[in-house]
Design an enzyme around this catalytic site. Sequence first.
Site, mmCIF file in Angstrom:
data_model
loop_
_atom_site.group_PDB
_atom_site.id
_atom_site.type_symbol
_atom_site.label_atom_id
_atom_site.label_comp_id
_atom_site.label_asym_id
_atom_site.label_seq_id
_atom_site.Cartn_x
_atom_site.Cartn_y
_atom_site.Cartn_z
ATOM 1 N N LYS A 22 -17.264 -19.957 -104.112
ATOM 2 C CA LYS A 22 -18.107 -19.137 -104.036
ATOM 3 C C LYS A 22 -19.303 -19.705 -103.600
ATOM 4 O O LYS A 22 -19.893 -19.453 -102.864
ATOM 5 C CB LYS A 22 -17.808 -18.373 -105.201
ATOM 6 C CG LYS A 22 -19.172 -17.154 -105.034
ATOM 7 C CD LYS A 22 -18.496 -15.648 -105.759
ATOM 8 C CE LYS A 22 -19.464 -16.167 -107.068
ATOM 9 N NZ LYS A 22 -20.681 -16.045 -107.215
ATOM 10 N N ASN A 23 -19.415 -20.596 -105.133
ATOM 11 C CA ASN A 23 -21.425 -20.657 -105.083
ATOM 12 C C ASN A 23 -21.909 -21.515 -103.571
ATOM 13 O O ASN A 23 -22.969 -21.635 -103.738
ATOM 14 C CB ASN A 23 -21.708 -20.563 -106.577
ATOM 15 C CG ASN A 23 -22.217 -19.225 -107.191
ATOM 16 O OD1 ASN A 23 -22.329 -18.416 -106.919
ATOM 17 N ND2 ASN A 23 -21.697 -19.526 -108.606
ATOM 18 N N ARG A 92 -26.978 -10.486 -105.477
ATOM 19 C CA ARG A 92 -28.395 -10.845 -105.233
ATOM 20 C C ARG A 92 -28.175 -12.539 -104.630
ATOM 21 O O ARG A 92 -29.179 -12.751 -104.606
ATOM 22 C CB ARG A 92 -28.711 -11.727 -107.272
ATOM 23 C CG ARG A 92 -28.912 -10.559 -108.037
ATOM 24 C CD ARG A 92 -28.857 -11.075 -109.643
ATOM 25 N NE ARG A 92 -30.488 -11.557 -109.762
ATOM 26 C CZ ARG A 92 -31.265 -11.074 -109.550
ATOM 27 N NH1 ARG A 92 -30.914 -9.527 -109.661
ATOM 28 N NH2 ARG A 92 -32.296 -11.169 -109.535
ATOM 29 N N CYS A 116 -30.440 -7.850 -113.999
ATOM 30 C CA CYS A 116 -29.045 -7.792 -113.745
ATOM 31 C C CYS A 116 -28.488 -7.860 -114.590
ATOM 32 O O CYS A 116 -28.968 -8.348 -116.294
ATOM 33 C CB CYS A 116 -28.829 -9.568 -113.031
ATOM 34 S SG CYS A 116 -27.752 -10.206 -113.429
ATOM 35 N N ARG A 121 -33.868 -12.788 -114.012
ATOM 36 C CA ARG A 121 -33.662 -13.453 -112.912
ATOM 37 C C ARG A 121 -35.065 -13.741 -112.291
ATOM 38 O O ARG A 121 -34.360 -13.029 -110.990
ATOM 39 C CB ARG A 121 -31.630 -13.798 -112.263
ATOM 40 C CG ARG A 121 -31.290 -13.557 -113.843
ATOM 41 C CD ARG A 121 -29.879 -13.818 -113.061
ATOM 42 N NE ARG A 121 -28.893 -14.414 -111.720
ATOM 43 C CZ ARG A 121 -28.235 -14.598 -111.518
ATOM 44 N NH1 ARG A 121 -27.188 -13.129 -111.418
ATOM 45 N NH2 ARG A 121 -27.520 -15.319 -110.625
ATOM 46 N N ASP A 314 -21.605 -20.409 -116.434
ATOM 47 C CA ASP A 314 -20.773 -19.893 -115.543
ATOM 48 C C ASP A 314 -19.400 -20.281 -116.141
ATOM 49 O O ASP A 314 -18.534 -19.881 -116.274
ATOM 50 C CB ASP A 314 -20.669 -19.385 -114.524
ATOM 51 C CG ASP A 314 -21.998 -19.924 -113.148
ATOM 52 O OD1 ASP A 314 -22.364 -18.646 -113.980
ATOM 53 O OD2 ASP A 314 -22.082 -20.113 -112.147
ATOM 54 N N ARG A 406 -16.065 -10.564 -107.547
ATOM 55 C CA ARG A 406 -16.743 -10.779 -106.384
ATOM 56 C C ARG A 406 -16.246 -12.572 -106.984
ATOM 57 O O ARG A 406 -16.662 -12.284 -106.093
ATOM 58 C CB ARG A 406 -18.366 -10.742 -107.459
ATOM 59 C CG ARG A 406 -18.310 -8.779 -106.898
ATOM 60 C CD ARG A 406 -19.785 -8.470 -107.821
ATOM 61 N NE ARG A 406 -20.186 -9.807 -107.605
ATOM 62 C CZ ARG A 406 -21.407 -10.693 -107.825
ATOM 63 N NH1 ARG A 406 -21.447 -9.917 -109.523
ATOM 64 N NH2 ARG A 406 -21.528 -11.840 -107.794
HETATM 65 N N1 EPU Z 1 -34.997 -18.900 -112.396
HETATM 66 C C1 EPU Z 1 -36.910 -18.567 -112.843
HETATM 67 N N2 EPU Z 1 -36.982 -17.846 -111.886
HETATM 68 C C2 EPU Z 1 -36.571 -18.051 -110.070
HETATM 69 C C3 EPU Z 1 -35.283 -18.761 -110.571
HETATM 70 C C4 EPU Z 1 -34.551 -18.667 -111.685
HETATM 71 O O1 EPU Z 1 -37.271 -17.986 -113.982
HETATM 72 O O2 EPU Z 1 -37.069 -18.077 -108.958
HETATM 73 C C5 EPU Z 1 -34.251 -18.914 -113.918
HETATM 74 C C6 EPU Z 1 -33.079 -17.924 -114.550
HETATM 75 O O3 EPU Z 1 -33.748 -16.696 -114.447
HETATM 76 C C7 EPU Z 1 -32.821 -18.305 -114.835
HETATM 77 C C8 EPU Z 1 -32.945 -20.328 -114.840
HETATM 78 O O4 EPU Z 1 -33.972 -19.647 -114.021
HETATM 79 O O5 EPU Z 1 -32.974 -18.696 -116.654
HETATM 80 C C9 EPU Z 1 -31.483 -20.417 -113.893
HETATM 81 O O6 EPU Z 1 -31.148 -19.943 -112.789
HETATM 82 P P1 EPU Z 1 -30.612 -20.046 -111.556
HETATM 83 O O7 EPU Z 1 -31.933 -19.791 -110.412
HETATM 84 O O8 EPU Z 1 -30.646 -21.741 -111.420
HETATM 85 O O9 EPU Z 1 -29.693 -19.507 -110.883
HETATM 86 P P2 EPU Z 1 -29.064 -19.023 -109.675
HETATM 87 O O10 EPU Z 1 -29.322 -19.902 -108.835
HETATM 88 O O11 EPU Z 1 -29.553 -17.895 -109.244
HETATM 89 C C10 EPU Z 1 -26.441 -19.690 -109.722
HETATM 90 C C11 EPU Z 1 -25.200 -18.938 -109.284
HETATM 91 C C12 EPU Z 1 -25.205 -18.401 -110.471
HETATM 92 C C13 EPU Z 1 -25.271 -19.115 -112.166
HETATM 93 C C14 EPU Z 1 -26.220 -19.494 -111.760
HETATM 94 C C15 EPU Z 1 -26.662 -21.235 -113.341
HETATM 95 C C16 EPU Z 1 -25.252 -18.754 -106.906
HETATM 96 C C17 EPU Z 1 -24.570 -17.844 -105.498
HETATM 97 N N3 EPU Z 1 -25.146 -18.171 -108.351
HETATM 98 O O12 EPU Z 1 -27.748 -18.301 -109.875
HETATM 99 O O13 EPU Z 1 -23.502 -17.553 -110.681
HETATM 100 O O14 EPU Z 1 -24.794 -18.679 -113.083
HETATM 101 O O15 EPU Z 1 -27.126 -20.778 -110.392
HETATM 102 O O16 EPU Z 1 -25.592 -22.179 -112.477
HETATM 103 O O17 EPU Z 1 -24.719 -20.541 -106.610
HETATM 104 C C18 EPU Z 1 -22.091 -16.826 -111.157
HETATM 105 O O18 EPU Z 1 -21.722 -17.179 -110.326
HETATM 106 O O19 EPU Z 1 -21.218 -15.849 -111.634
HETATM 107 C C19 EPU Z 1 -23.005 -17.272 -110.720
HETATM 108 C C20 EPU Z 1 -23.698 -15.784 -111.872
#
Ligand code: EPU
Length: 427
Positions: A22-23, A92, A116, A121, A314, A406
């Site tokens: 998915k990701n 998101r 969320c 996030r 995850d 999802r």
């Molecule tokens: N963060 C910030 N600012 C930003 C972006 C992130 O402070 O602009 C923080 C987040 O709040 C968090 C940390 O950085 O504390 C890491 O978050 P990240 O941005 O890496 O998460 P994401 O990119 O929103 C992806 C996956 C998530 C997975 C996370 C961590 C996708 C579509 N989603 O999310 O997947 O948990 O990386 O590995 O790739 C899931 O599949 O269930 C899922 C939530």
Amino acid sequence: MDKLVIEGGYRLQGDVNISGSKNASLPILAASLLTNEQCHIKNVPELDDVITLSTLFQHMGILVKVEGNDVILDTRQISSVEVTYDIVRKMRASVLVLGPLLARFGRARVSLPGGCAIGARPIDIHLKGLEAMGAKIKLEHGYVEALAPAGGLYGARIVCGLPSVTATENLMMAACLARGITVIENAALEPEIVELAEALKKMGAKIKGAGSEKIEIEGQDYLDSLVHTVGPDRIEIGTFIAMAAITEGDMVLRRVKPEQLGSIIEHFRKAGCNITELNSNDVNDGYKDLRVQGPEKLKAVDISTAPYPGFATDMQAQLMACMTVAEGISHIEETIFENRFMHVLELIRMGADISMHSNMAVVTGVKNLSGAPVMATDLRASASLVIAALKAEGRSEILRIYHLDRGYVRLEERLQSLGAKVFREKQ
Ligand code: EPU
């Protein structure tokens, strides 16, 4: 709305075909916005998140043809660069279109994702990176309004405050069409970043260092068409490992890439699972089959979630479900998201012994769980409740499984074929 009804206590045995990730699919689908040519993405999982992204594309005037696991995209007729709240609140990851839209069309208007279930996030790292590339960003009426400078985005040195997965993906995609060289430092290392870079390179992008902390991208004037087959979903693999672990099961997970699981395999081995790679493939294409045998009694292990290759956030909820019936006391620390413990109260309703100490859950293994009605609150929390229910004595009902849909393709059918008593019913 559907619920899952599970009668626990059955050993799960048999083969599992793993879905496409998915990701990895979501950013690769978003990458199609970078080209005028047709893109053909294969092995895309049939999940609600993919349907949401396809709907978003259709609202923008993009032609999307979905045939089973194949998605064909044609962006030539794109008529809008706006993504409304209606879509972003469902998923998101819609924010992944921001970088590509801005890079190719010079502007984008994307709803700000709100809070969320698992944490605040924010998307500040995405926005700061785009600003460093010359974008003017305004936050107005709940929307991010982004405008590229005359002549388009330009290359920049970007140091990410945290190694954010989707921010790295967004900035990497934007940089592919920016003028000059972009260097992303403190980039995320996840396998999905490497796969996105591979896909972008097939389109003609010049990218070095994906999978390391420093990624260098040389912008191009245009990108070409894409044909790409999405790799296996490492979190789905981890979830099936947890299911085999807790049910004393014996599963063969077909066509996986074990090295992408980071420390997940190692932790389940420590918990007593026997996990072996089988030499099943005639072709040496990087895929392997993985046999997972759960022990009679699991042993407690401690984890602290961390960016890749550390233990994936995850998989935290799924491992915790296993620890509720392990021998000993397990300490589970969540360091990525501040509220990713919504499954704890539900597991306690099933008889688990868990106490919370800030971002640490202390899980004392009990003899067995007892089936109960429980509520799914987010994707991975739902998976942990399914895992607990497969082991629990008696019947569980898991409500609100739209969260599960999802991220897991037809889970109940696949579990049934492994011997589980699982049924989908109307809530
Ligand atoms: N963060 C910030 N600012 C930003 C972006 C992130 O402070 O602009 C923080 C987040 O709040 C968090 C940390 O950085 O504390 C890491 O978050 P990240 O941005 O890496 O998460 P994401 O990119 O929103 C992806 C996956 C998530 C997975 C996370 C961590 C996708 C579509 N989603 O999310 O997947 O948990 O990386 O590995 O790739 C899931 O599949 O269930 C899922 C939530």
